[in-house]
Design an enzyme around this catalytic site. Sequence first.
Site, PDB file in Angstrom:
ATOM      1  N   ARG A  57       0.829  -1.194   0.000  1.00  0.00           N
ATOM      2  CA  ARG A  57       0.000   0.000   0.000  1.00  0.00           C
ATOM      3  C   ARG A  57       0.867   1.249   0.000  1.00  0.00           C
ATOM      4  O   ARG A  57       2.041   1.218   0.380  1.00  0.00           O
ATOM      5  CB  ARG A  57      -0.936   0.009   1.199  1.00  0.00           C
ATOM      6  CG  ARG A  57      -0.220   0.078   2.563  1.00  0.00           C
ATOM      7  CD  ARG A  57      -0.111   1.466   3.124  1.00  0.00           C
ATOM      8  NE  ARG A  57       0.766   1.500   4.297  1.00  0.00           N
ATOM      9  CZ  ARG A  57       2.041   1.820   4.248  1.00  0.00           C
ATOM     10  NH1 ARG A  57       2.619   2.085   3.098  1.00  0.00           N
ATOM     11  NH2 ARG A  57       2.760   1.866   5.353  1.00  0.00           N
ATOM     12  N   HIS A  64       1.994   7.808  11.042  1.00  0.00           N
ATOM     13  CA  HIS A  64       2.241   7.526  12.454  1.00  0.00           C
ATOM     14  C   HIS A  64       1.086   7.968  13.348  1.00  0.00           C
ATOM     15  O   HIS A  64       1.301   8.384  14.487  1.00  0.00           O
ATOM     16  CB  HIS A  64       3.544   8.195  12.919  1.00  0.00           C
ATOM     17  CG  HIS A  64       4.769   7.497  12.427  1.00  0.00           C
ATOM     18  ND1 HIS A  64       5.297   6.384  13.029  1.00  0.00           N
ATOM     19  CD2 HIS A  64       5.570   7.758  11.363  1.00  0.00           C
ATOM     20  CE1 HIS A  64       6.370   5.996  12.368  1.00  0.00           C
ATOM     21  NE2 HIS A  64       6.552   6.797  11.340  1.00  0.00           N
ATOM     22  N   GLY A 164       8.626   1.128   2.884  1.00  0.00           N
ATOM     23  CA  GLY A 164       7.507   1.905   3.386  1.00  0.00           C
ATOM     24  C   GLY A 164       6.222   1.604   2.651  1.00  0.00           C
ATOM     25  O   GLY A 164       5.223   2.309   2.821  1.00  0.00           O
ATOM     26  N   ASP A 216      -1.648  -0.756   7.747  1.00  0.00           N
ATOM     27  CA  ASP A 216      -1.118  -1.587   6.669  1.00  0.00           C
ATOM     28  C   ASP A 216      -1.977  -2.827   6.446  1.00  0.00           C
ATOM     29  O   ASP A 216      -2.332  -3.174   5.315  1.00  0.00           O
ATOM     30  CB  ASP A 216       0.318  -1.998   6.969  1.00  0.00           C
ATOM     31  CG  ASP A 216       1.234  -0.810   7.175  1.00  0.00           C
ATOM     32  OD1 ASP A 216       0.810   0.321   6.883  1.00  0.00           O
ATOM     33  OD2 ASP A 216       2.372  -1.010   7.634  1.00  0.00           O
TER      34      ASP A 216
END
Length: 515
Positions: A57, A64, A164, A216
Amino acid sequence: MNKTTNVRIASSLADLGSGDPATTASHQARLASLTATFRAAYPSSVHPTLLARAPGRVNLIGEHIDYCGFSVLPMALDCDLLVLVGTRPTAVGSSATVNVRSHEFADQPVSFAAADPAFDASVIDWGNYFKAGYIGARKHFGLAANPDYDLFAVIDSTVPPGSGLSSSAAMIVSTLLACIGAELGTEGIAALDTKKLTQVAIDTERLVGVNSGGMDQSISVMASRGQAAVIHFTPKLDLTPVPLPKAAAFVVAHSLVTADKAVTAATNYNLRVVETRLAAAILAAHAGRVPLTASSAPPLILADLVDWTRPVVPQLEQLHATATTVLAGPSGTGEWTDAAVAAALSLGTSEAMREQYMSAFAVTYSTLKLRNRATHVLAEARRVLAAADAMSAAGETADSASTFGALMDASHASCRDLFECSHPDVDALVALGKANGALGARVTGAGWGGCTVHLVPDAAAVDAFVDALYDAYYKPRRLAKDKAVGTFLFATRASAGATVLPLAAPSSETIVSLL
């Protein structure tokens, strides 16, 4: 709200990902490669019966803040992780085994006893993620504690690790599906509720030592083809599809700096989780609330300070103002010592504070930067809500893409300066994107390296934008264009979430018939 409540069962490879013909062709080639590896590595009596797929993704905005309980705005990508799995009855007198190979780690096959999949999370090993998924599947979905079959799996991923783009969640989700499907079959997969699968994936990934927030896994499981989504965690886990801009496009660019959350967790990711929880506790204590009464109680998070029955934005603004003042701390700098935190929380000693807040996951630090961390989170939570509004107006309001881009820029500045989760090479890529016409650009994912995401104002200009970034960033680093573009630098397509493709026929004709 996402109406999809059960895991997708595909009837062909075209049902995987975005459905783009190039993606389908890629899946065909990868399935052929996985099948060849499976046949070469495992006994001829074992045939693959199921392909599990989970996407990576890109987080468009909201960095965060998932582990603080606030909403985020990601979309699933065509880059994904595939697990090809098959079983055979365990030989009489033998114990069942699990056997796993990965194209990425071809020289590191993993085998373990099915009855004992335990692992040491302090040892960095790709196989730990598969073991964690296997443990999660057995614990939460009724798999046999002592199975009477051996499991064989081969993995292929196009999600760059440490980018990431959530390679770890893709691994956990696809492993869960592969293991469940191997024992319970398509019927067991079809009965899975996506929200339960998401929560299990979140909890399971924490077994490898990362205090994951949940974004995620949520988007990897529940994404819809052609759309981004706002993922809500408070007051409950939910997903709201969001349309993509009709004219603009998002481009992902990898800094080529690998950022493995598990490797650097103590000084980076896990430390930020602790800092935001301490900030929430001190703000709660300031408001007269008891932040934590026992080490077994779940710690407060910043979203717990919001009354979700009232308008949220004014509360976030007030909390931001309060955090700016209260979290300045005794030194006035916003940096706190253990003793200062313990005093603010009436915990008596620094040791008591660390036992309450730092015993679950190891962290390393000199001081705790509570004001910067909390003000980033509270401002970023507001930016997500504003970005969702802008995306909903995409194509109808001329300024919506520009508004979204400005929010991305503000997000990156906050990640860089307040949350300190960027990297000089990431900052350089962001600047290059802006210099070449991006409406907005930011670090995406956990940070400390990894990827950037850029909002290009005209989808027709994406090729020129990609060429400009290649020439300015990747070419000087001696990365060939055919290696960079498509792997480390690419325009995005919004993918469907986790999917399982049954494989009925153990023959080469299977691949062709699935198109």
